[in-house]
Design an enzyme around this catalytic site. Structure first.
Site, short mmCIF file in Angstrom:
data_model
loop_
_atom_site.label_atom_id
_atom_site.label_comp_id
_atom_site.label_asym_id
_atom_site.label_seq_id
_atom_site.Cartn_x
_atom_site.Cartn_y
_atom_site.Cartn_z
N SER A 155 1.78 3.18 1.34
CA SER A 155 0.76 2.77 2.31
C SER A 155 0.59 1.27 2.16
O SER A 155 0.85 0.70 1.10
CB SER A 155 -0.58 3.45 2.03
OG SER A 155 -1.63 2.88 2.79
N TYR A 169 -8.12 5.76 -3.21
CA TYR A 169 -6.85 5.85 -2.48
C TYR A 169 -5.96 4.66 -2.79
O TYR A 169 -4.77 4.81 -3.08
CB TYR A 169 -7.15 5.92 -0.98
CG TYR A 169 -5.94 6.13 -0.11
CD1 TYR A 169 -5.32 7.37 -0.04
CD2 TYR A 169 -5.42 5.09 0.66
CE1 TYR A 169 -4.21 7.57 0.77
CE2 TYR A 169 -4.31 5.28 1.48
CZ TYR A 169 -3.71 6.53 1.53
OH TYR A 169 -2.62 6.72 2.32
#
Length: 264
Positions: A155, A169
């Site tokens: 990501s 995250y």
């Protein structure tokens, strides 16, 4: 003419992937599903490893209806036994494991001081430990064969903290970057390449749900120079290139698929 023919062969990704076996975790939806369908169109034999059996089998059925070969195996990437079983089934079904797209992931929201242990541990269990378990068993199989290619779905959060509330995250995705680069360094001598991708906002259920749940995420597309959210197929195209030997000299890289976000 010969030079043109060589160039054409180099960029013919479907021909370079035909008949290869790929394991895709989280292949039941979103980026994983789109990549699985594209892989099958290239002639790859696809193993879908995911938790949601109905969705996973639906992807397999769709691939088979289109004339491709695919298998579903119920897999929770936080379980060492289930990950090992998924790799074993791929090898038993198709004789080998050439490629893997470790796409399974878990979201997590909450400011650092407000995170619960369950939320933090859940993100790390899937995005870091689960990724490590997948690579562990994939690498054992690929090093025995002396060849292989792995792509990890990371990501842009692995490089930049985009907005408040994604600490867990982002931490898990930073760990994923480190695991990807470490594996690339350690297994290059065995003929295995390990790369990653860093998608920005992509039109998947996970993204759309985060937009609904988090006001900060609703501003995502405004941060992207391209001015739009990406499509899952745009991610899958890069994954297939990295899996193919057209990318034979690409190793240890994390490629942004983000409409220019990381460059901004």
């Amino acid at each position: 003419m010969k030079a043109r023919a060589r160039l054409r062969d180099l960029v013919d990704i479907p021909a370079r992937l035909a008949d290869r076996v790929v394991l895709i975790t989280g292949g039941n939806a979103g980026i994983g599903r789109s990549t699985a369908l594209a892989a099958a169109e290239c002639g790859m034999k696809v193993v879908i490893a995911a938790r949601r059996a109905e969705q996973g089998q639906a992807v397999v059925d769709e691939i088979r209806e289109r004339g491709g070969e695919a298998t579903y195996v119920s897999t929770d990437v936080t379980s060492a036994e289930q990950v090992e079983r998924a790799v074993d089934i791929a090898v038993r079904a198709y004789g080998r494991l050439d490629c893997a797209f470790n796409n399974a992931g878990a979201s997590a929201t909450g400011r650092v001081a407000d995170l619960t242990e369950d939320v933090f541990d859940g993100a790390m269990a899937v995005n870091a430990r689960g990724l490590w378990l997948c690579m562990k068993h994939e690498l054992h199989t690929m090093t025995e064969a002396g060849t292989g290619s792995i792509v990890n779905n990371i990501s842009v959060h692995g490089y930049r903290t985009v907005f408040p509330g994604v600490g867990a995250y982002a931490a898990s995705k930073n760990a994923a970057v480190a695991l990807t680069r470490s594996a690339a360094l350690e297994y290059a001598e065995f003929g295995v390449r390990v790369n990653g991708i860093a998608p920005g906002p992509i039109a998947t259920d996970m993204y759309l749900n985060s937009v609904t749940a988090d006001e900060g995420a609703a501003n995502w597309s405004r941060l992207v120079p391209a001015g739009r959210v990406g499509e899952p197929s745009e991610v899958g195209a890069v994954v297939l290139f990295l899996l193919s030997d057209a990318a034979s000299y690409v190793n240890g890289q994390v490629v942004g698929i983000d409409g220019g976000f990381l460059a901004s």
